[in-house]
Each structure stands twice: as C-alpha cells, then as structure tokens.
Design an enzyme around this catalytic site. Structure first.
Site, PDB file in Angstrom:
ATOM      1  N   PRO A  89      61.638   0.592  28.730  1.00  0.00           N
ATOM      2  CA  PRO A  89      62.747   0.991  29.600  1.00  0.00           C
ATOM      3  C   PRO A  89      63.822   1.772  28.854  1.00  0.00           C
ATOM      4  O   PRO A  89      64.694   2.375  29.474  1.00  0.00           O
ATOM      5  CB  PRO A  89      63.286  -0.342  30.131  1.00  0.00           C
ATOM      6  CG  PRO A  89      62.832  -1.368  29.150  1.00  0.00           C
ATOM      7  CD  PRO A  89      61.529  -0.880  28.616  1.00  0.00           C
ATOM      8  N   GLU A 116      60.114 -10.215  24.624  1.00  0.00           N
ATOM      9  CA  GLU A 116      61.461  -9.667  24.569  1.00  0.00           C
ATOM     10  C   GLU A 116      61.489  -8.208  24.127  1.00  0.00           C
ATOM     11  O   GLU A 116      62.422  -7.481  24.422  1.00  0.00           O
ATOM     12  CB  GLU A 116      62.326 -10.513  23.625  1.00  0.00           C
ATOM     13  CG  GLU A 116      63.791 -10.135  23.589  1.00  0.00           C
ATOM     14  CD  GLU A 116      64.483 -10.318  24.932  1.00  0.00           C
ATOM     15  OE1 GLU A 116      65.517  -9.658  25.148  1.00  0.00           O
ATOM     16  OE2 GLU A 116      64.002 -11.113  25.759  1.00  0.00           O
ATOM     17  N   ARG A 154      45.098  13.277  36.546  1.00  0.00           N
ATOM     18  CA  ARG A 154      44.890  14.182  37.677  1.00  0.00           C
ATOM     19  C   ARG A 154      45.155  15.640  37.302  1.00  0.00           C
ATOM     20  O   ARG A 154      44.817  16.546  38.063  1.00  0.00           O
ATOM     21  CB  ARG A 154      45.727  13.761  38.880  1.00  0.00           C
ATOM     22  CG  ARG A 154      47.208  13.826  38.668  1.00  0.00           C
ATOM     23  CD  ARG A 154      47.973  13.055  39.744  1.00  0.00           C
ATOM     24  NE  ARG A 154      47.520  13.371  41.079  1.00  0.00           N
ATOM     25  CZ  ARG A 154      47.878  14.443  41.761  1.00  0.00           C
ATOM     26  NH1 ARG A 154      48.686  15.331  41.198  1.00  0.00           N
ATOM     27  NH2 ARG A 154      47.431  14.652  42.983  1.00  0.00           N
ATOM     28  N   ASP A 169      51.805  20.049  44.078  1.00  0.00           N
ATOM     29  CA  ASP A 169      52.432  18.748  44.270  1.00  0.00           C
ATOM     30  C   ASP A 169      53.942  18.835  44.134  1.00  0.00           C
ATOM     31  O   ASP A 169      54.480  19.736  43.495  1.00  0.00           O
ATOM     32  CB  ASP A 169      51.917  17.745  43.228  1.00  0.00           C
ATOM     33  CG  ASP A 169      50.531  17.233  43.585  1.00  0.00           C
ATOM     34  OD1 ASP A 169      50.141  17.358  44.759  1.00  0.00           O
ATOM     35  OD2 ASP A 169      49.854  16.709  42.693  1.00  0.00           O
TER      36      ASP A 169
END
Length: 244
Positions: A89, A116, A154, A169
């Site tokens: 993150p 953690e 893809r 896309d």
C-alpha cells in the site's frame, strides 16, 4: 511473458490461472507462471518466515532471509535479473500506463507480503519497485498481484482475440471508453444511436471520441489534464465547462 510469484499461499492462485483468459494464455504458452512458497527457503527448523519487530509494536514482520534466498534461486542462471515488484500500500499507484510499461518486460517477479509488513532491508536491497492497487490495506499481497498480472497479461500480444480491444480500453487512450452497444438495435424502446448503424466509419470514430470526452469530463475530469487532446477538443471542453 513469465511471472514468478513469491507467496505463502500459492493455492490462492489456482482459480486465477485455471479459468477465462488467464487459462487460455497459459494453454497457448503465451504466458508462463511459477508460484513459489518462500517458506521453503527458510533456514529455521520451524520454517519461520516472520518475527517480532525490533523496537516493539504489534504484528509480525517478514524476515529478509527467505525472500532473498527465493529470488536468488530464481535468478541464479539469468544474466540480467528481472524487475522485482513488491505489492504494498506504500507503493506507486498502479495505472494502465504502468501496466503497459511492465508488459514490455519478458519476466517479472512479484512479492506478496503478509503480517505487519516487510523487513526494510527487503525494500532497500531486493525490490526494484513497490506497487499499490489502491489506498487501502489487504490481508496479503496475493489479490494485488492478481490484479497486476491480469492487467499485464491482457496486453501480451495474442492473448486477446482482438488486439484492438486493449488499445481502446478505458485509460489506454488517457480517456474513459465510449459507450458500447450490441443487438438488438431497439430494446424496450431504448435504441442504439443511429450513427453506429450508419456504416460510416469516420463518423463512428468521431462519435466515439466525443463520447469518450464527454464521459471523462462527467466522471473523471482529472484525467483530462494529461490526456492527449487536439486543440479543437480542448476548445470544445472549455466551451462545455463554461456552459455548465
């Protein structure tokens, strides 16, 4: 294209690689993937891969030894080590542009964390780039790794039946994709726009571009700042904004 995924839960990827486009890519040998349980590279008799953090605090931290050993075993016969990506993150936000850049590599190594977090020495001395799929925290990096691989796979030539599908896309052009329609031409009184039935390719292309601009302006105006637009399109957008 080859992926080496370092994970404590390789079974999580079984469904991902055994269905839909991923399975077809694997069957056609366009994509290769190895799932490595880095617990196998622990030197501890209990096969420990984590330990308590120095300085105190909650949770457990992944130890450096197993991950370094796993990556070194995977790359010992390669002249140039492929990029090592950590799912985190704290990483760079993952975008379509990043997927396109990563798809130009022939091999990638993905690290999936748990607990953690990672010992900082893994970040500093093993990982080439940290990738985040959003501003939230998951229980592990496996789902993030699947998202990253799906978006990259893809883009591998031959994986999609129509190569133009990926090019059109959302985000590939810097804009959101235009509305799509299929048969029937009239469903419960909701009709397909006449231009799409006209067979006039230039008019259809013009309509689709305008629809992409309108949809992006409505839903993701932040994308327009860096989108490749013509002077005419910028003038049109300026007028639309002033009218609203």
């Amino acid at each position: 294209m080859r992926f080496d995924v370092l994970t404590l839960f390789p079974e999580m990827f079984e469904g991902f690689f055994s269905s839909s486009i991923m399975k077809r890519a694997m069957d056609q040998r366009l994509v290769e993937a190895s799932l490595v349980n880095f617990r196998d590279y622990s030197t501890d008799k209990h096969r420990m891969v984590d330990d308590t953090p120095y300085g105190g605090g909650g949770g457990m931290v992944l130890k450096p030894e197993p991950l370094f050993r796993a990556v070194e075993a995977l790359t010992e016969e390669t002249q140039v080590r492929p990029p090592v990506l950590m799912m985190s993150p704290q990483g760079t936000p993952f975008t379509q542009k990043k997927a396109e850049a990563l798809s130009r590599h022939s091999r990638l190594i993905l690290l999936c964390g748990h607990y953690e977090g990672f010992d900082e020495r893994i970040r500093r001395h093993l990982v080439d780039e940290e990738i985040s799929i959003g501003d939230y925290v998951l229980t592990g990096g496996e789902l993030a790794a699947m998202v990253v691989m799906d978006s990259i796979i893809r883009l591998v030539p031959g994986v999609l039946g129509n190569a133009g599908s990926a090019e059109e896309d959302s985000f590939s052009t810097g804009l959101l994709e235009y509305p799509q329609y299929t048969r029937p031409a009239d469903f419960r009184g909701w009709k397909v726009p006449d231009v799409l039935l006209s067979g006039h390719h230039a008019q259809i292309a013009r309509w689709r571009r305008q629809q992409s601009l309108e949809r992006t302006l409505e839903r993701r105006p932040d994308l327009l700042e860096h989108a490749p637009l013509t002077d005419e399109e910028r003038a049109w957008l300026k007028q639309r904004k002033s009218d609203s």
